[in-house]
Design a protein around this motif. Structure first.
Motif, PDB file in Angstrom:
ATOM      1  N   THR A 126     116.280 -11.388   5.792  1.00  0.00           N
ATOM      2  CA  THR A 126     116.731 -12.704   5.318  1.00  0.00           C
ATOM      3  C   THR A 126     116.770 -12.749   3.794  1.00  0.00           C
ATOM      4  O   THR A 126     117.726 -13.255   3.194  1.00  0.00           O
ATOM      5  CB  THR A 126     115.795 -13.810   5.842  1.00  0.00           C
ATOM      6  N   GLY A 128     116.936 -10.093   1.805  1.00  0.00           N
ATOM      7  CA  GLY A 128     118.002  -9.185   1.409  1.00  0.00           C
ATOM      8  C   GLY A 128     117.791  -8.434   0.111  1.00  0.00           C
ATOM      9  O   GLY A 128     118.761  -8.177  -0.607  1.00  0.00           O
ATOM     10  N   LEU A 204     135.582  -4.660  -1.653  1.00  0.00           N
ATOM     11  CA  LEU A 204     135.018  -6.015  -1.675  1.00  0.00           C
ATOM     12  C   LEU A 204     134.367  -6.311  -3.019  1.00  0.00           C
ATOM     13  O   LEU A 204     133.772  -5.428  -3.645  1.00  0.00           O
ATOM     14  CB  LEU A 204     133.981  -6.170  -0.563  1.00  0.00           C
ATOM     15  N   ALA A 207     131.410 -12.678  -3.703  1.00  0.00           N
ATOM     16  CA  ALA A 207     130.793 -13.284  -2.527  1.00  0.00           C
ATOM     17  C   ALA A 207     131.104 -12.513  -1.253  1.00  0.00           C
ATOM     18  O   ALA A 207     130.272 -12.438  -0.344  1.00  0.00           O
ATOM     19  CB  ALA A 207     131.259 -14.731  -2.383  1.00  0.00           C
ATOM     20  N   ASP A 208     132.309 -11.938  -1.173  1.00  0.00           N
ATOM     21  CA  ASP A 208     132.677 -11.175   0.028  1.00  0.00           C
ATOM     22  C   ASP A 208     131.789  -9.949   0.184  1.00  0.00           C
ATOM     23  O   ASP A 208     131.358  -9.621   1.293  1.00  0.00           O
ATOM     24  CB  ASP A 208     134.146 -10.737  -0.059  1.00  0.00           C
ATOM     25  N   ARG A 209     131.500  -9.268  -0.905  1.00  0.00           N
ATOM     26  CA  ARG A 209     130.641  -8.082  -0.866  1.00  0.00           C
ATOM     27  C   ARG A 209     129.217  -8.467  -0.479  1.00  0.00           C
ATOM     28  O   ARG A 209     128.573  -7.789   0.324  1.00  0.00           O
ATOM     29  CB  ARG A 209     130.652  -7.369  -2.221  1.00  0.00           C
ATOM     30  N   ILE A 210     128.723  -9.560  -1.048  1.00  0.00           N
ATOM     31  CA  ILE A 210     127.373 -10.025  -0.733  1.00  0.00           C
ATOM     32  C   ILE A 210     127.267 -10.409   0.741  1.00  0.00           C
ATOM     33  O   ILE A 210     126.310 -10.053   1.436  1.00  0.00           O
ATOM     34  CB  ILE A 210     126.989 -11.220  -1.620  1.00  0.00           C
ATOM     35  N   SER A 211     128.278 -11.119   1.243  1.00  0.00           N
ATOM     36  CA  SER A 211     128.279 -11.552   2.638  1.00  0.00           C
ATOM     37  C   SER A 211     128.308 -10.355   3.584  1.00  0.00           C
ATOM     38  O   SER A 211     127.582 -10.322   4.587  1.00  0.00           O
ATOM     39  CB  SER A 211     129.490 -12.453   2.909  1.00  0.00           C
ATOM     40  N   PHE A 212     129.136  -9.364   3.269  1.00  0.00           N
ATOM     41  CA  PHE A 212     129.218  -8.172   4.104  1.00  0.00           C
ATOM     42  C   PHE A 212     127.877  -7.438   4.117  1.00  0.00           C
ATOM     43  O   PHE A 212     127.410  -6.985   5.164  1.00  0.00           O
ATOM     44  CB  PHE A 212     130.318  -7.248   3.579  1.00  0.00           C
ATOM     45  N   GLU A 214     124.879  -8.718   3.613  1.00  0.00           N
ATOM     46  CA  GLU A 214     123.894  -9.497   4.368  1.00  0.00           C
ATOM     47  C   GLU A 214     124.058  -9.292   5.872  1.00  0.00           C
ATOM     48  O   GLU A 214     123.074  -9.182   6.612  1.00  0.00           O
ATOM     49  CB  GLU A 214     124.031 -10.982   4.021  1.00  0.00           C
ATOM     50  N   GLN A 215     125.312  -9.237   6.332  1.00  0.00           N
ATOM     51  CA  GLN A 215     125.559  -9.007   7.764  1.00  0.00           C
ATOM     52  C   GLN A 215     125.088  -7.610   8.181  1.00  0.00           C
ATOM     53  O   GLN A 215     124.524  -7.433   9.269  1.00  0.00           O
ATOM     54  CB  GLN A 215     127.053  -9.162   8.057  1.00  0.00           C
ATOM     55  N   GLN A 218     121.304  -7.544   8.545  1.00  0.00           N
ATOM     56  CA  GLN A 218     120.820  -8.191   9.759  1.00  0.00           C
ATOM     57  C   GLN A 218     120.756  -7.221  10.935  1.00  0.00           C
ATOM     58  O   GLN A 218     119.929  -7.361  11.833  1.00  0.00           O
ATOM     59  CB  GLN A 218     121.725  -9.376  10.120  1.00  0.00           C
TER      60      GLN A 218
END
Length: 458
Positions: A126, A128, A204, A207-212, A214-215, A218
């Protein structure tokens, strides 16, 4: 002939009559048993794949974290540094728990700490950040240090002394089973299909790189969910099973001081040689497995992490086969000679990995894993054999486990070599030196065995 003493059982909340699985063996004066308690031995051996799975998942995490956190080879190797650093710090405290209580209690503590460490992966994913994951891995290592400090020595004690080395080799055979399971969990639960993570993240930004990322992080939770369930079951089974104390009768092991034991060990040259060899061997084993996936992806840019991790599955299968072959050979050839033969071929194979820059080098790395087969268990058992004063055996085993710190040091050195040399293949020179040390140790053991035999026959 040794006299037989009544088996003492660990002080646990339930009384001896409440044990569901009873012990059917008697304890001798030196801490060994008159026979092997089959159920207890199998149950103890089942601990080995538990830390095998945790160690092999590190190889997955190194590849995962290197891309997500944009790390160098040196920085990514800190996964192993955090992991094996925990072994180093906790081994002596674990031995104190054994001396004050029992091997069984130390095992239960280890299983509980292992479960807590796995649970820490949930907040780590979480948050990260790389550092938090290293903390979680360190916590897992605390539990595993208790387990290895207990189980390696305990396995050699669960039966007659003459079969101690073989017994530990058999227990160690369970390790690659867990390691292979760990890699498979990582392969299918952590790594995805399609292009490699590096290629997927290369396009990426922001924000797109960070989101990828984080996924992707997980996904690291999934294997540890299953491990937690298994650990809870293991805790329950160990709690309801009777185990021997396996402590010498003629000495008061519980009153032995750490300072006295360390003073004894530091004067034991044969023991110190074993410690150094164990340090170099574990470091080499960890380094080879840490960078096999990276080696494959360096030599073949068309494969992704999931495909490359298949080579690690083959490595652990080879490790298992190597152990089985070594165990079978020990009926006819001494453990020292087997160690020498395997380590000579291992040194030559690592030299091949260095000089041949195609995918055959990856298959050579798999073959090297097979040649690791008899190494750790033989080095461990032979080193413990040098401890003549058995009241020091628990602490001596703990110090041997501390030698696992090699797994924190050698991979970092190889990562640094890979960054400096600009070649993953050439960085295997670090492992070449380590295997050469094992060869020299094995030569010394063969000479010692020959001299001992001549004295006995003369």
């Amino acid at each position: 002939m040794q006299s037989i003493q009544k088996v003492q059982t660990p002080k646990v909340p339930c009384s001896k009559k409440h044990y569901i699985f009873k012990l059917y063996a008697s304890q001798l004066d030196d801490g060994y048993l008159d026979r092997i308690p089959i159920f207890q031995f199998i149950l103890l051996s089942c601990l080995f794949p538990l830390w095998g799975a945790a160690a092999s998942l590190n190889d997955i995490l190194i590849t995962q974290f290197k891309t997500i956190f944009t790390l160098s080879n040196f920085a990514s190797a800190f996964v192993q540094s955090a992991f094996y650093g925990g072994y180093f710090i906790i081994a002596i405290p674990a031995s104190l728990v054994i001396k004050k209580t029992s091997y069984k209690i130390a095992i239960l503590v280890g299983l509980l700490c292992y479960a807590i460490g796995c649970t820490l992966f949930f907040p780590a994913s979480t948050m990260g950040t790389y550092g938090v994951f290293l903390v979680a891995l360190f916590a897992i290592a605390i539990g595993l240090s208790f387990l290895e400090t207990s189980a390696n020595t305990y396995s050699s004690l669960l039966g007659p002394q003459k079969t101690a080395t073989l017994r530990l080799n058999i227990s160690q055979t369970f390790y690659p089973i867990g390691a292979a399971i760990g890699i498979l969990l990582g392969k299918y639960l952590i790594f995805g299909a399609g292009d490699s993570l590096e290629k997927q993240m290369s396009g990426l930004t922001g924000a797109d790189r960070i989101s990828f990322g984080e996924q992707a992080l997980q996904k690291t939770l999934l294997p540890y969910k299953y491990i937690i369930i298994i650990l809870v079951i293991a805790i329950i089974i160990f709690a309801i099973t009777e185990f021997p104390m396996s402590k010498p009768k003629q000495t008061n092991t519980q009153d032995a001081k750490i300072s006295e034991t360390l003073s004894y060990l530091i004067k034991n040259n044969a023991y110190l040689k074993g410690i150094f060899t164990a340090f170099m061997y574990v470091g080499m084993q960890t380094a080879v497995w840490s960078f096999t996936i990276r080696l494959a992806m360096t030599l073949n840019h068309s494969i992704n992490e999931r495909s490359a991790s298949t080579f690690m599955v083959f490595s652990y299968i080879a490790f298992f086969v190597g152990k089985m072959i070594a165990n079978l050979l020990m009926d006819k050839i001494s453990a020292s000679k087997i160690l020498l033969i395997f380590s000579i071929f291992g040194t030559l194979t690592i030299a091949y990995i260095m000089v041949v820059h195609n995918m055959s080098a990856v298959y050579a790395a798999i073959f090297v894993s097979g040649l690791f087969g008899p190494c750790w268990a033989t080095i461990y058992a032979k080193t413990l054999d040098t401890v003549a004063e058995r009241q020091h055996i628990a602490t001596a085993g703990a110090v041997l486990v501390m030698a696992i710190i090699g797994g924190a040091v050698i991979p970092a050195i190889q990562g640094l070599a890979a960054d400096y040399l600009g070649s993953m293949s050439y960085s295997f020179v670090v492992n070449l030196v380590c295997f050469a040390v094992v060869v020299l140790y094995a030569v010394g053991q063969v000479k010692y065995d020959r001299l001992t035999k001549e004295i006995q026959e003369g």
